[in-house]
Design an enzyme around this catalytic site. Structure first.
Site, PDB file in Angstrom:
ATOM      1  N   GLU A 116       0.841  -1.213   0.000  1.00 60.07           N
ATOM      2  CA  GLU A 116       0.000   0.000   0.000  1.00 60.07           C
ATOM      3  C   GLU A 116       0.872   1.257   0.000  1.00 60.07           C
ATOM      4  O   GLU A 116       0.585   2.224  -0.709  1.00 60.07           O
ATOM      5  CB  GLU A 116      -0.948  -0.022   1.211  1.00 60.07           C
ATOM      6  CG  GLU A 116      -1.940  -1.179   1.111  1.00 60.07           C
ATOM      7  CD  GLU A 116      -2.933  -1.217   2.261  1.00 60.07           C
ATOM      8  OE1 GLU A 116      -2.491  -1.291   3.427  1.00 60.07           O
ATOM      9  OE2 GLU A 116      -4.145  -1.163   2.004  1.00 60.07           O
ATOM     10  N   GLU A 136      -3.194 -10.263   4.170  1.00 55.99           N
ATOM     11  CA  GLU A 136      -4.403  -9.918   4.943  1.00 55.99           C
ATOM     12  C   GLU A 136      -5.461 -11.007   4.829  1.00 55.99           C
ATOM     13  O   GLU A 136      -6.127 -11.353   5.808  1.00 55.99           O
ATOM     14  CB  GLU A 136      -4.999  -8.594   4.446  1.00 55.99           C
ATOM     15  CG  GLU A 136      -4.188  -7.356   4.791  1.00 55.99           C
ATOM     16  CD  GLU A 136      -3.144  -7.008   3.738  1.00 55.99           C
ATOM     17  OE1 GLU A 136      -2.726  -7.901   2.973  1.00 55.99           O
ATOM     18  OE2 GLU A 136      -2.743  -5.841   3.685  1.00 55.99           O
TER      19      GLU A 136
END
Ligand code: 1HE
Length: 265
Positions: A116, A136
């Site tokens: 990210e 995740e």
């Protein structure tokens, strides 16, 4: 996140003339992004001197960044989780839509929040040690640092879906073709191949007229999301502002009269 004390010792900022090298300095924890490190990152970018025209971001040790510091997640309730995610959005959006272009020098793990962070930068340089993953999915959580917005723009929602559902890891030269990075470099014996290339690119970018860099950073992603008719109009405004700068006129004159900066194939 504004109440978080920035871990200033976990970020180093090295100013080299008109570029800055911002380094994550938490190698022992694979540069996992704690709240303190995120606050320090924000502080570093907010306080770059105006003489800096481009920045490089990289990570200490064998990995760029292992993502969110998982040891901090266990303490948060749902409301705190929303605010935490929104603080990442603010910090990473301030990099993406900041004052200067930022080049990510990627090696080793670029995972979770590390990806990210990398996708909030304008250019990504990787080497053969670099690997991308979004763990995740297997940890029972979700991306929260803008990944669901930025990652699909580079590699497509279908690939991100696969990475999160199956834990797929991407590495090697194909990553540049798929859109993870614009440059694929050999790490070299000193393992600094990606960093050296990123610095070379930052120095090159710093020579551009700042308004042109700013128009590119702020204009291109927004125009991409506008209907074509709006995009043409935004483009016309940016083109006219950029070309009206005295420096732009001087650069064009230097080409016309002396052939300066001829395009070389
Ligand atoms: C960490 C973290 C972390 C390492 N948070 N402490 N990210 C992940 O799920 C990735 C988790 N990390 C890994 O899979 C591996 O650490 C790596 C592949 C990146 C590197 O492996 P390796 O063998 O070089 O290192 P290591 O032995 O696993 O880790 C070294 C130390 O760093 C160890 O601590 P120590 O006290 O035992 O030495 C690890 O616990 C610690 N460490 N990664 C906390 N991430 C805004 S939402 C974003 C959501 C996410 O980013 S989720 C993805 C999280």
């Amino acid at each position: 996140m504004s109440s978080v004390v920035p871990s200033l010792s976990e970020i180093s900022v090295d100013i080299q003339d008109d570029i800055a090298i911002v380094r994550l300095m938490r190698g022992k924890k694979r540069n996992a992004l704690s709240d303190g490190l995120m606050a320090a990152l924000e502080h570093a970018f907010e306080n770059l001197p105006s003489s800096v025209k481009a920045a490089v971001i990289d990570g200490e040790g064998d990995h760029f960044c292992a993502g969110l510091d998982l040891s901090e997640i266990k303490e948060r309730d749902a409301v705190q989780g929303v605010h935490h995610s929104r603080s990442w959005h603010r910090i990473l959006t301030n990099i993406e839509f900041g004052r200067i272009p930022v080049i990510a020098a990627l090696h080793g793990a670029v995972v979770g929040g590390g990806l990210e962070l990398a996708t909030s930068c304008h250019i990504r340089v990787m080497d053969e040690t670099t690997f991308y993953a979004l763990p995740e999915g297997s940890r029972g959580i979700f991306v929260g640092g803008g990944g669901s917005v930025r990652v699909p723009k580079l590699i497509g929602a279908h690939r991100m879906m696969d990475m999160m559902l199956t834990g797929r890891v991407y590495k090697g030269a194909e990553c540049a073709q798929l859109g993870f990075a614009q440059y694929f470099e050999s790490a070299g014996a000193d393992k600094k191949g990606a960093l050296n290339k990123a610095i070379e690119l930052a120095k090159r970018i710093a020579q551009n007229e700042p308004m042109t860099n700013y128009a590119l950073m702020h204009g291109l992603p927004r125009i991409a999301e506008q209907p074509a008719d709006h995009g043409f109009f935004t483009e016309a405004l940016l083109a006219s502002v950029a070309q009206s700068a005295p420096e732009a006129k001087a650069r064009i004159k230097a080409f016309l009269e002396h052939g300066k900066d001829k395009v070389k194939a």
